[in-house]
Design a protein around this motif. Structure first.
Motif, short mmCIF file in Angstrom:
data_model
loop_
_atom_site.label_atom_id
_atom_site.label_comp_id
_atom_site.label_asym_id
_atom_site.label_seq_id
_atom_site.Cartn_x
_atom_site.Cartn_y
_atom_site.Cartn_z
N UNK A 164 -6.49 -26.83 58.36
CA UNK A 164 -6.22 -28.27 58.45
C UNK A 164 -7.47 -29.12 58.31
N UNK A 165 -8.62 -28.56 58.58
CA UNK A 165 -9.88 -29.32 58.61
C UNK A 165 -10.46 -29.44 57.19
N UNK A 173 -11.53 -22.20 54.13
CA UNK A 173 -10.15 -22.62 54.38
C UNK A 173 -9.17 -21.69 53.68
N UNK A 174 -9.53 -21.23 52.50
CA UNK A 174 -8.66 -20.29 51.78
C UNK A 174 -8.54 -18.97 52.53
N UNK A 175 -9.66 -18.50 53.07
CA UNK A 175 -9.62 -17.28 53.88
C UNK A 175 -8.69 -17.46 55.07
N UNK A 194 1.28 -27.63 53.31
CA UNK A 194 0.37 -28.75 53.02
C UNK A 194 -0.85 -28.27 52.26
N UNK A 195 -1.41 -27.14 52.68
CA UNK A 195 -2.57 -26.59 51.97
C UNK A 195 -2.16 -26.13 50.57
N UNK A 215 2.44 -24.47 47.36
CA UNK A 215 3.42 -24.81 48.39
C UNK A 215 4.78 -24.17 48.15
N UNK A 216 5.19 -24.05 46.89
CA UNK A 216 6.51 -23.50 46.60
C UNK A 216 6.59 -21.98 46.82
#
Length: 297
Positions: A164-165, A173-175, A194-195, A215-216
Motif C-alpha cells: 500500500x505504501x 512492493x512487488x515482492x 489496487x496494486x 487486477x483481473x
C-alpha cells in the motif's frame, strides 16, 4: 590439497576441511558437507567468519564459491549461532549480486525460524538496506511463517502495508505483493487488486513493461486450491547432489561450446583477457546474462 581422491574426510583437520571450500569450486562433494555437519558447533564460527566477511565475496575463482558453501552449510545447522554469518550473507550476497545465495536465503532463514524473525524484520524495515536486501528479508519472514503459524498473520499484514505504501521502491512492493499471492491471502484481495491496477497502468504507459500481475488476475490466483510456497521451502543442499553437479557442468560446457561457435561464425573470437572480463563471477566461463542470470538450480 584437492578434494579429488579424498575418501576419508574425517581424516582432515578442521582447517583442511575449511580449505576445501576455497579450492573445490562448485564441485564440493556432499560427503564433505556432511562432515561439516558431523563436526557440529565448533565449525560454525569458522563458517560465520567466511560468510560475514566482505572480502570473502570478492575473491577470485575458485575461492569465490566459498561463500556459497559456507552459507549453505550454515543453513543446514538450523541453529541460532549461525545468524551472524547468515545475516552477513544477506547483506553481501545482495551487494555483490550472488544469486546462488540470495535465492536460497529465504528458505534457509525459514529453517532457522523464530530466532531470525526480529533480525529480518529490522532489515525489511530499514530503508538504507536497499530494496534487494529488504526483499530477501521479507521473503525470509514469510518462510518462517510457514513453520510458525502464529507469526504468519503478522508477516502478511506487514507485507500488505508495504504494498500500500507508494513511497516504497516498486521492486520491494512487488515482492510484498507476490508474498500475499503466494500465501493466497484472501483478506488482502482489495490491496492486491489496487496494486494490480497500478501495474496495468504502468504497462499502458510503458509498452515493454511486464507487471508482476494485474487486477483481473487476482481472483483467479486467490481462488487456487494450493499455495505457491516452493520458493520458501527450497532444498538448497540439492546443490551437492551428484546429478546436480553433473548437470551444471554439462550445461556450462554446452553453453561454452555454443558461444565459441557463435564467436567463430561471427568472426569475433575473443582474446582470453577479453573473455575473462566479460565472464560471470561463478567461474563458468560464460557471460553473466547467459549463466547465473539463467542458471539451472
Amino acid at each position: 590439497m584437492n578434494q579429488t581422491g579424498i575418501s576419508n574426510f574425517k581424516a582432515l583437520t578442521d582447517g583442511e576441511l575449511i580449505e576445501l571450500l576455497f579450492i573445490s569450486g562448485d564441485s564440493l562433494s556432499h560427503d564433505a558437507v556432511d562432515e561439516f555437519l558431523e563436526r557440529g558447533q565448533r565449525m560454525i564460527p569458522l563458517l560465520n567468519h567466511i560468510a560475514a566477511d566482505k572480502n570473502s565475496w570478492t575473491r577470485p575463482m575458485p575461492e569465490w564459491w566459498a561463500v556459497v558453501h559456507a552459507t549453505y552449510i550454515l543453513g543446514s545447522f538450523e541453529s541460532t549461532d549461525t545468524l551472524p554469518g547468515l545475516l552477513g550473507a544477506l547483506r553481501w550476497a545482495d551487494a555483490f549480486d550472488n544469486e546462488w545465495v540470495t535465492e536460497d536465503l529465504p528458505s534457509i532463514f525459514g529453517k532457522v525460524g523464530r530466532p531470525a524473525y526480529g533480525h529480518l524484520l529490522a532489515v525489511a524495515q530499514d530503508f538504507s538496506a536497499g530494496w534487494g536486501a529488504r526483499s530477501i528479508a521479507l521473503s525470509g519472514l514469510a518462510a518462517i511463517g510457514i513453520r510458525d503459524k502464529l507469526l504468519l498473520p503478522g508477516v502478511l499484514d506487514f507485507a500488505a502495508k508495504i504494498v500500500e505504501n507508494e513511497t516504497e521502491p516498486l521492486p520491494f512492493r512487488q515482492t510484498a505483493a507476490n508474498v500475499l499471492l503466494d500465501f493466497r491471502s484472501k483478506r488482502h484481495s482489495r490491496i492486491l487488486k489496487k496494486f494490480g491496477r497500478e501495474e496495468a497502468l504502468r504497462r499502458d504507459e510503458i509498452a515493454s513493461y511486464e507487471g508482476s500481475f494485474y487486477d483481473w488476475e487476482v481472483d483467479e490466483f486467490l481462488s487456487s486450491d494450493n499455495n505457491d510456497l516452493e520458493f520458501y521451502e527450497r532444498d538448497w543442499l540439492s546443490f551437492y547432489d551428484p546429478e546436480e553437479r553433473q548437470r551444471r557442468q554439462e550445461y556450462w560446457e554446452e553453453e561454452r561450446e555454443t558461444r565459441d561457435r557463435e564467436d567463430k561464425d561471427n568472426g569475433r573470437a575473443l582474446f582470453p583477457s577479453q573473455r575473462e572480463q566479460s565472464n560471470c563471477l561463478c567461474g563458468s566461463g560464460l557471460p553473466y546474462e547467459d549463466c547465473c542470470m539463467r542458471k539451472v538450480h
